[in-house]
Scaffold this motif. Sequence first.
Motif, PDB file in Angstrom:
ATOM      1  N   THR A 222     -10.254  28.404 128.748  1.00 34.22           N
ATOM      2  CA  THR A 222     -10.350  29.093 127.460  1.00 34.22           C
ATOM      3  C   THR A 222     -10.939  28.168 126.398  1.00 34.22           C
ATOM      4  OG1 THR A 222      -8.450  30.478 128.023  1.00 34.22           O
ATOM      5  CG2 THR A 222      -9.050  30.342 125.699  1.00 34.22           C
ATOM      6  N   THR A 226     -14.506  29.089 124.645  1.00 39.63           N
ATOM      7  CA  THR A 226     -14.480  29.600 123.269  1.00 39.63           C
ATOM      8  C   THR A 226     -14.733  28.535 122.219  1.00 39.63           C
ATOM      9  OG1 THR A 226     -12.067  29.301 123.122  1.00 39.63           O
ATOM     10  CG2 THR A 226     -12.875  31.418 123.944  1.00 39.63           C
ATOM     11  N   LEU A 241     -12.229  36.476 117.026  1.00 36.35           N
ATOM     12  CA  LEU A 241     -11.433  35.262 116.824  1.00 36.35           C
ATOM     13  C   LEU A 241      -9.953  35.516 117.073  1.00 36.35           C
ATOM     14  CD1 LEU A 241     -13.109  33.695 113.644  1.00 36.35           C
ATOM     15  CD2 LEU A 241     -13.475  33.106 116.042  1.00 36.35           C
ATOM     16  N   LYS A 242      -9.429  36.613 116.566  1.00 33.90           N
ATOM     17  CA  LYS A 242      -8.007  36.910 116.731  1.00 33.90           C
ATOM     18  C   LYS A 242      -7.668  37.105 118.205  1.00 33.90           C
ATOM     19  CE  LYS A 242      -4.361  40.112 115.321  1.00 33.90           C
ATOM     20  NZ  LYS A 242      -4.035  41.333 114.524  1.00 33.90           N
ATOM     21  N   GLU A 244      -9.283  35.970 120.844  1.00 39.68           N
ATOM     22  CA  GLU A 244      -9.375  34.697 121.562  1.00 39.68           C
ATOM     23  C   GLU A 244      -8.203  33.787 121.218  1.00 39.68           C
ATOM     24  OE1 GLU A 244     -11.190  34.251 123.916  1.00 39.68           O
ATOM     25  OE2 GLU A 244     -12.873  35.623 123.678  1.00 39.68           O
ATOM     26  N   ARG A 245      -7.756  33.860 119.969  1.00 38.90           N
ATOM     27  CA  ARG A 245      -6.598  33.073 119.563  1.00 38.90           C
ATOM     28  C   ARG A 245      -5.357  33.505 120.342  1.00 38.90           C
ATOM     29  NH1 ARG A 245      -7.524  33.347 114.493  1.00 38.90           N
ATOM     30  NH2 ARG A 245      -6.264  35.181 113.997  1.00 38.90           N
ATOM     31  N   GLU A 246      -5.190  34.811 120.516  1.00 42.05           N
ATOM     32  CA  GLU A 246      -4.033  35.325 121.248  1.00 42.05           C
ATOM     33  C   GLU A 246      -4.150  35.006 122.738  1.00 42.05           C
ATOM     34  OE1 GLU A 246      -1.214  36.514 120.007  1.00 42.05           O
ATOM     35  OE2 GLU A 246      -2.136  35.956 118.090  1.00 42.05           O
ATOM     36  N   TYR A 248      -5.587  32.369 123.997  1.00 40.80           N
ATOM     37  CA  TYR A 248      -5.207  30.969 124.125  1.00 40.80           C
ATOM     38  C   TYR A 248      -3.703  30.794 123.954  1.00 40.80           C
ATOM     39  CZ  TYR A 248      -4.897  25.964 123.360  1.00 40.80           C
ATOM     40  OH  TYR A 248      -4.542  24.647 123.449  1.00 40.80           O
ATOM     41  N   ARG A 249      -3.105  31.554 123.021  1.00 41.75           N
ATOM     42  CA  ARG A 249      -1.664  31.459 122.810  1.00 41.75           C
ATOM     43  C   ARG A 249      -0.908  31.816 124.083  1.00 41.75           C
ATOM     44  NH1 ARG A 249       1.623  31.508 118.378  1.00 41.75           N
ATOM     45  NH2 ARG A 249      -0.161  31.905 117.014  1.00 41.75           N
TER      46      ARG A 249
END
Length: 631
Positions: A222, A226, A241-242, A244-246, A248-249
Amino acid sequence: MHGRGGGGWWRFLSYDESKGKAQVDRALLFRVWSYGRPYLPLIIINLVAIIAISLIELLPPLLYRDLFDTVIPNQDYARLNWLGLGMVAIPIISNLIGVGERYLGARVGEGIIFDLRQSMYEHLQHMGLRFFTHTKSGEIISRFNNDVVGAQSAITSTVPSIVTNGLTLLTTLAVMLSIEWRLTLLSVAVLPLFLLPARRVGEILREIRRDAMEYNADMSATIGETLSINGAILAKTFGRLKQERERYRGSNRKVHDIGIRRALIGRWFFMGLGIAGAIGMALIYWYGGRLVLDGALTTGTIVAFVAYLTRLYGPISSLSNVQVEFATSMVSFERVFEYLDMLLEIQDRPDAVALENVRGHIVFEDVSFAYGEAPQSRVPAHGHDNGREENSETVIRPTRERALQNLSFDIAPGELAALVGPSGAGKTTVTYLLPRLYDPTQGRITLDGHDLRALTQESLAQQIGMVTQESYLFHDTIRANLLYARPDADQQQLEAAARAANIHDFIASLPNGYDTLVGERGYRLSGGEKQRLAIARVILKDPNILVLDEATAHLDSQSEALIQAALEPLMQGRTSLVIAHRLSTILAADKILVLQDGRLVEQGSHDELLARGGLYATLYETQFKPHKSKA
């Protein structure tokens, strides 16, 4: 992986996921040892140091016994002083030898890993382009980082730990038996309390370790996808972005949770080992105390035994799970050897000759090529033939229709040949075959009458200058990127090449001039600037043969005109093969090669091909003619 077989864990000690067993092929152990053989003298000295440390550290409990059994009852002050000095001197001597042992161990371990890492790098350097087009760059980096580090741990940590703990265990048992055999048997009686939990916990931790590696790989993937330049642009422009952020989370959370689970299991395990050790000590104190009360044993002997117990139970704890630890570390070697055993598709023949005094006469003789096929001349690397095909995940893909079919043409010395054709016609493939990034599936290519496969790759590379469709620049200065073509070039030569490529004025306008960093893959430069810098690099190389793949595709009209003017004298006296998308290049060509579906359908001059009214005439009307005024 090998299936489970007879002969015990020493014969097969690698990991079998389907059965949850640890197995490693004896051949793998011998191969690992082949990397250690050059360091045999250091290994022997290191082993002597380990034995010396193990023997020296047996002395303190004997001093304790002498203190309680002789010094205190006899009130021998002189002997007490000597015992005190001995208790200080022994750890000093032991630790000094330990420093030397650690140095020798590091020399051996790091040396083996250096050789292994260097062998893998040099081998992958010689892999054909097919390997790099079918392998993720992150996978290659993972082999160098994760797998080599895992192998390094085996050499510098696991193996020395096995030797040290094994010697400590044997010497300690020998001394304990010589002192009091009954207490020794009692000490050994608690071994099941160490071995049984260790085996079960080892299986659990092995499963957790495998899951943790997968979760870390997902998280790394990831990050790589990204947070790269292209990935960041894609995520931003698509407003993801959101998401991809989730994503990764989620991966990060899995790594977080399994790390906590691993820590807790490890803590429970060591708590169990501590309790088992406490039970052993309690038994020694209880039974030893009875023997003292009965007059069969001295107080000093009990004190010595308790001191020896820590030297006995510690190594047992470490060795109880050695099968799992050793097998896990050997997996890293297996993965490294997988790369070392990959077949070399492009390599020099034993009798390959270095090309000199090149005239530049290029001939394609009935050349066919398919990306899913490989020539029959490949041989395994380093003489290791495992009876396996190349790794199916990273090297081979399903055979598709041939990219080139029965291609025959010749380019005379000093001629400019323009490759023309619709997308997918095979133009780029032709330019890849000339510098031997691939070898033909059938047929042959000759340079000045020499089959390219009969020439050394180094001498061939020195004669060919190539600007590919996507110009690649290192994350370094402009100067360093130019010097890659000619390391001994001076500033005047750099500027001359840059001027010829119409990039010097731009470079001079930068605050740091030629010492300006171009950024990752040259992203701090525009497409046209990168392309001109790549052309300047080839001009600096001053090769006898030029291969230009859409070399001016990213340039504006003014820059293109200046580049064309610079390339025209550069091509004089040099054989040039150019994928042409500009009418000016086509008109300047001595020969136009028209490709369609991998076949050469037409060749000749511009006027001849127009008069013929074939594919070239069609391409001229649809692609080139509208740009005539621009050129």
